[in-house]
Design an enzyme around this catalytic site. Structure first.
Site, PDB file in Angstrom:
ATOM      1  N   ASP A 136       0.882  -1.173   0.000  1.00 27.48           N
ATOM      2  CA  ASP A 136       0.000   0.000   0.000  1.00 27.48           C
ATOM      3  C   ASP A 136       0.918   1.221   0.000  1.00 27.48           C
ATOM      4  OD1 ASP A 136      -2.391   1.572   0.353  1.00 27.48           O
ATOM      5  OD2 ASP A 136      -1.931   1.758   2.474  1.00 27.48           O
ATOM      6  N   SER A 137       0.295   2.409  -0.062  1.00 22.36           N
ATOM      7  CA  SER A 137       1.121   3.622   0.015  1.00 22.36           C
ATOM      8  C   SER A 137       1.539   3.892   1.461  1.00 22.36           C
ATOM      9  CB  SER A 137       0.324   4.816  -0.510  1.00 22.36           C
ATOM     10  OG  SER A 137      -0.831   4.995   0.282  1.00 22.36           O
TER      11      SER A 137
ATOM     12  N   GLY B 132      -3.101   9.026  -4.156  1.00 20.61           N
ATOM     13  CA  GLY B 132      -4.341   9.565  -4.708  1.00 20.61           C
ATOM     14  C   GLY B 132      -4.170  10.879  -5.450  1.00 20.61           C
TER      15      GLY B 132
ATOM     16  N   CYS C 110      -4.191  -1.489  -1.996  1.00 19.85           N
ATOM     17  CA  CYS C 110      -4.387  -0.056  -2.207  1.00 19.85           C
ATOM     18  C   CYS C 110      -5.292   0.099  -3.428  1.00 19.85           C
ATOM     19  CB  CYS C 110      -3.028   0.585  -2.473  1.00 19.85           C
ATOM     20  SG  CYS C 110      -3.130   2.296  -3.021  1.00 19.85           S
TER      21      CYS C 110
ATOM     22  N   GLU D 259      -3.172   8.628   7.634  1.00 24.08           N
ATOM     23  CA  GLU D 259      -1.779   8.147   7.615  1.00 24.08           C
ATOM     24  C   GLU D 259      -0.969   8.778   8.753  1.00 24.08           C
ATOM     25  OE1 GLU D 259      -0.428   5.921   5.508  1.00 24.08           O
ATOM     26  OE2 GLU D 259       1.682   6.158   6.025  1.00 24.08           O
TER      27      GLU D 259
ATOM     28  N   CYS E 202     -10.830   2.941  -0.363  1.00 22.97           N
ATOM     29  CA  CYS E 202      -9.445   3.313  -0.052  1.00 22.97           C
ATOM     30  C   CYS E 202      -9.164   2.610   1.260  1.00 22.97           C
ATOM     31  CB  CYS E 202      -9.318   4.830   0.118  1.00 22.97           C
ATOM     32  SG  CYS E 202      -7.737   5.329   0.851  1.00 22.97           S
ATOM     33  N   THR E 203      -8.085   1.832   1.296  1.00 24.04           N
ATOM     34  CA  THR E 203      -7.876   0.995   2.485  1.00 24.04           C
ATOM     35  C   THR E 203      -7.616   1.820   3.747  1.00 24.04           C
ATOM     36  OG1 THR E 203      -5.637   0.687   1.631  1.00 24.04           O
ATOM     37  CG2 THR E 203      -7.183  -1.135   1.345  1.00 24.04           C
ATOM     38  N   HIS E 204      -7.136   3.047   3.588  1.00 21.68           N
ATOM     39  CA  HIS E 204      -6.954   3.897   4.775  1.00 21.68           C
ATOM     40  C   HIS E 204      -8.282   4.126   5.508  1.00 21.68           C
ATOM     41  CE1 HIS E 204      -2.978   4.732   3.189  1.00 21.68           C
ATOM     42  NE2 HIS E 204      -2.697   5.478   4.246  1.00 21.68           N
TER      43      HIS E 204
END
Ligand code: DGL
Length: 269
Positions: free
Chosen positions: A16-17, A49, A79, A159, A188-190
């Site tokens: 992921d980021s 993004g 992600c 994040e 969005c996984t966040h």
């Protein structure tokens, strides 16, 4: 190396980021505790993004290659922004060598019983039009309405682990645009870190999709079918980041995996 030479004990690479993919890693740990996990968070380039398609493609290929070189039996693109912008090239390059999973395809199939779906995602995910095209592909015969909104502020503040109150007020300001829906997809996984709060916003009247559950059930099924589920416990997980791991990232990892984890910063990335 070809897929048939990968072993049950080989690692699963998740990327992921930043911290978003950690909830996918957590779900894997709960349901497949014997799996050896190698995680990569490209926090030096976060937020994805806000990046161009070309940039996202280049970086996701680099990470996939990094995990492939670590002898992973499977990679999980955790992600949505990377999946929607670069799944095709990752599949083209690695599909015969390694199993490739992602957080989008298994989820889309569960929308079959929905009528009006709200979707929150990063600008690059919305721009890709991936969800719209996939939904049209699977559900063209149904009358499925999709309302997509860009939520650019969210991933960076999640994040950085900023205070929950502030994050909640940003979430609420976005959710106001998604009334009168029956299903919400956190694309969005966040955002999955805030599923509980989002559920309460809708007082249980909207189905907020359980992304990590759906994705990990699918991964488990496919590993089993390929005889690649690890039956003996293997090594402790390793967490790579492209820039130094924030204390919030480290705290989340320790909460999920306990103390026996390794952090590595990959400066050459
Ligand atoms: N976690 C990523 C996703 O699922 C996005 C965060 C970012 O913008 O880097 O889309």
């Amino acid at each position: 190396m070809n897929l048939k030479y990968r072993k049950m004990t080989s690692p699963i690479g998740i990327f992921d980021s930043g911290i978003g993919g950690l909830l996918i890693a957590k779900e894997i740990k709960i349901h497949m505790p014997n799996e050896y996990i190698i995680y990569f968070g490209d926090n030096a380039n976060m937020p994805y993004g806000e990046k161009s398609k070309e940039f996202i493609k280049k970086c996701s290929m680099k990470i996939a290659y990094f995990l492939y070189k670590k002898n992973c039996k499977a990679i999980v693109i955790a992600c949505n922004t990377m999946v929607t912008n670069s799944l095709d090239i990752i599949q083209k390059e690695f599909c015969k060598k390694i199993l490739i999973f992602n957080v989008v395809e298994p989820v889309i199939k569960t929308l079959v019983s929905s009528k009006k779906v709200g979707l929150m995602a990063t600008p690059a995910t919305i721009r890709s039009n991936f969800f719209k095209k996939e939904i049209e592909k699977y559900f063209h015969h149904l009358n499925l309405d999709l309302i997509q909104i860009e939520t650019p502020l969210l991933a960076p503040i999640i994040e950085n682990g900023l205070d929950k109150k502030k994050i909640n007020s940003v979430i609420e300001s976005y959710l106001k645009h998604l009334q009168s829906i029956d299903t919400l997809l956190l694309a969005c996984t966040h955002y999955l870190f805030f599923k509980h709060e989002i559920d309460s916003f809708y007082h249980g009247k909207v189905r907020v999709i359980d992304v990590q559950k759906i994705v990990v059930q699918y991964i488990q099924k496919k590993l089993h079918e390929n005889n690649l589920l690890s039956i003996h416990s293997t090594k402790n997980p390793i967490f790579y980041t492209s820039s130094s791991a924030s204390s919030f990232f480290q705290k989340q990892v320790k909460l999920i995996f306990g103390k026996e984890v390794f952090f590595k910063q990959n400066t050459r990335f």
